[in-house]
Design a protein around this motif. Sequence first.
Motif, short mmCIF file in Angstrom:
data_model
loop_
_atom_site.label_atom_id
_atom_site.label_comp_id
_atom_site.label_asym_id
_atom_site.label_seq_id
_atom_site.Cartn_x
_atom_site.Cartn_y
_atom_site.Cartn_z
N VAL A 1 8.70 7.05 5.36
CA VAL A 1 7.97 7.61 4.22
C VAL A 1 7.83 6.57 3.11
N VAL A 2 8.89 5.83 2.84
CA VAL A 2 8.83 4.78 1.81
C VAL A 2 7.80 3.72 2.19
N ALA A 3 7.78 3.33 3.47
CA ALA A 3 6.82 2.32 3.92
C ALA A 3 5.40 2.82 3.78
N MET A 4 5.15 4.10 4.12
CA MET A 4 3.80 4.64 4.00
C MET A 4 3.36 4.73 2.55
N CYS A 5 4.29 5.05 1.66
CA CYS A 5 3.95 5.09 0.23
C CYS A 5 3.58 3.70 -0.27
N PHE A 6 4.30 2.69 0.14
CA PHE A 6 3.97 1.32 -0.24
C PHE A 6 2.63 0.91 0.35
N ALA A 7 2.40 1.27 1.61
CA ALA A 7 1.14 0.90 2.27
C ALA A 7 -0.06 1.53 1.58
N SER A 8 0.12 2.72 1.01
CA SER A 8 -1.00 3.38 0.33
C SER A 8 -1.41 2.67 -0.94
N ARG A 9 -0.58 1.71 -1.40
CA ARG A 9 -0.88 0.97 -2.63
C ARG A 9 -1.26 -0.48 -2.37
N LEU A 10 -1.15 -0.93 -1.15
CA LEU A 10 -1.46 -2.32 -0.85
C LEU A 10 -2.96 -2.50 -0.67
N PRO A 11 -3.51 -3.65 -1.08
CA PRO A 11 -4.97 -3.83 -1.03
C PRO A 11 -5.55 -3.69 0.37
N LEU A 12 -4.88 -4.22 1.39
CA LEU A 12 -5.45 -4.20 2.74
C LEU A 12 -5.49 -2.80 3.32
N THR A 13 -4.44 -2.02 3.12
CA THR A 13 -4.31 -0.72 3.78
C THR A 13 -4.60 0.46 2.86
N ARG A 14 -4.92 0.20 1.61
CA ARG A 14 -5.16 1.30 0.68
C ARG A 14 -6.35 2.16 1.11
N GLY A 15 -7.38 1.52 1.65
CA GLY A 15 -8.56 2.27 2.07
C GLY A 15 -8.28 3.24 3.19
N LEU A 16 -7.27 2.99 4.02
CA LEU A 16 -6.94 3.91 5.11
C LEU A 16 -6.49 5.27 4.59
N PHE A 17 -5.90 5.29 3.40
CA PHE A 17 -5.43 6.54 2.81
C PHE A 17 -6.52 7.24 2.01
N HIS A 18 -7.43 6.46 1.45
CA HIS A 18 -8.49 7.04 0.63
C HIS A 18 -9.60 7.65 1.48
N ASN A 19 -9.83 7.09 2.65
CA ASN A 19 -10.94 7.54 3.48
C ASN A 19 -10.56 8.67 4.43
N SER A 20 -9.28 8.96 4.57
CA SER A 20 -8.85 9.96 5.53
C SER A 20 -7.49 10.51 5.14
N LEU A 21 -7.28 11.77 5.51
CA LEU A 21 -5.96 12.39 5.31
C LEU A 21 -5.04 12.18 6.50
N GLN A 22 -5.53 11.50 7.51
CA GLN A 22 -4.76 11.36 8.74
C GLN A 22 -3.39 10.71 8.53
N PRO A 23 -3.26 9.61 7.76
CA PRO A 23 -1.92 9.04 7.58
C PRO A 23 -0.94 9.99 6.92
N TRP A 24 -1.43 10.84 5.98
CA TRP A 24 -0.54 11.79 5.34
C TRP A 24 -0.18 12.93 6.29
N ILE A 25 -1.13 13.33 7.13
CA ILE A 25 -0.83 14.36 8.14
C ILE A 25 0.25 13.84 9.10
N ILE A 26 0.13 12.58 9.52
CA ILE A 26 1.13 11.99 10.40
C ILE A 26 2.49 11.93 9.72
N THR A 27 2.49 11.59 8.43
CA THR A 27 3.75 11.52 7.69
C THR A 27 4.39 12.90 7.55
N ILE A 28 3.59 13.91 7.25
CA ILE A 28 4.13 15.27 7.15
C ILE A 28 4.69 15.72 8.50
N GLY A 29 3.96 15.39 9.59
CA GLY A 29 4.47 15.72 10.92
C GLY A 29 5.79 15.03 11.22
#
Length: 415
Positions: A58-86
């Motif tokens: 969870v900590v790694a995913m939160c950091f990834a959501s703020r990094l320039p390279l991977t930030r768009g993966l969280f903004h364009n889709s809810l899939q990473p958060w769905i995976i994290t909740i699962g």
Amino acid sequence: MRIYLFIAAIAGGATFLLTPIVRHVAIEFGAVGRVRARDVHKIPTPRMGGVGMMLGFVVAMCFASRLPLTRGLFHNSLQPWIITIGAVLVCLLGVCDDRWDLDWMLKLAGQLIISVFVAWGGLQVVSLPFGSLVAASPSMSMAITAILIVASINAVNFVDGLDGLSSGIVAIGGVAFAIYSYIIARNSPSYASMATMIDVALVGICIGFLLHNWHPAKLFMGDSGSMLLGYLVTCASIVMTGRLDPTTIHASIFLPMFMPILLPVLVLFLPVLDMCLAITRRLAKGQSPMHPDRMHLHHRMLRIGHTVQGAVLILWGWAALIAFGSIMVLFFSIRYVAIGFAIATVILTFATLYPYFRRRIPEIRAENAAMSAARESAKGNMGRPKHSTDTVTAGRHRRAERGNDTSVRDQTAKH
């Protein structure tokens, strides 16, 4: 690549730092595994190590959501958060099992519910490559996704029997996944890849936990950890392959491994093999598929003479051979890969059977020596002269007759 390494370091560091806290919580919560007949450890050891791994992810995913390279993966889709909740839900289900030893049917029902939730949230196998790319219906996609997730969860759970075994195998598979998904992502306009991000975070939490879980382990991952690892490795493979169209990538990287069904089996070959053997063995005996026993692959390794550390390292070697052997064709000729695979197979086979041969060869020699001695003794008895035996027997008869005559004379004299 540096961003992905940073995500892995964050996941590993968070897991390493939080796991000792989780250990104390597990002791207070009463999640301490008693020593059962099928267990290898000899003293009660706390479980719930998967909570530390889940927090690291969870900590790694939160950091990834703020990094320039991977930030768009969280903004364009809810899939990473769905995976994290699962991942959180799967871990909590495992915590309940670590504490109260849930019935296997109840646990399986919980796994199915979580898998369907994740599939409903958008993580689905949309296409299956059988001859050509065939689109599946939404209900079929959800069913296939749920089956894959549940199968992988239980496969990793089956192989979790020695300190560091399952975390090492999953880390090896995660590295293989990350290499392949990164190569796929290089053909896209952006190098950002959700599959690679999940893979490197998975590898990080495995390594961070392994530092506490190496034999003798201070903490077991329990079902909360083994189910979490099986869930994450399948989510990463579905993200990478579930929507993969082979016409959009170069032929040199088009492998059968892109299949959502085949890819987890290749990387998790040992857990899947162990699970299939265990289910077949138990059903043949008329037992439940979840009935515990001491016939798993790691139990067999210990039985032939390996130490715990030795068995774990050799099983890691087999996992690495299968996982990395399947992606080496991306970099080398198939002929060279086949030669290297054959050489590595021979070496690992020798290492696997060496304790058995080391113990068995002296036993065979002793048995052969005893048989040789018995044959020599039999030959000696057969070669002894027959008249010698007759002479001894005749002498015994004469002595007996003389004794009888003496007794008769003595009795006559008395009369």
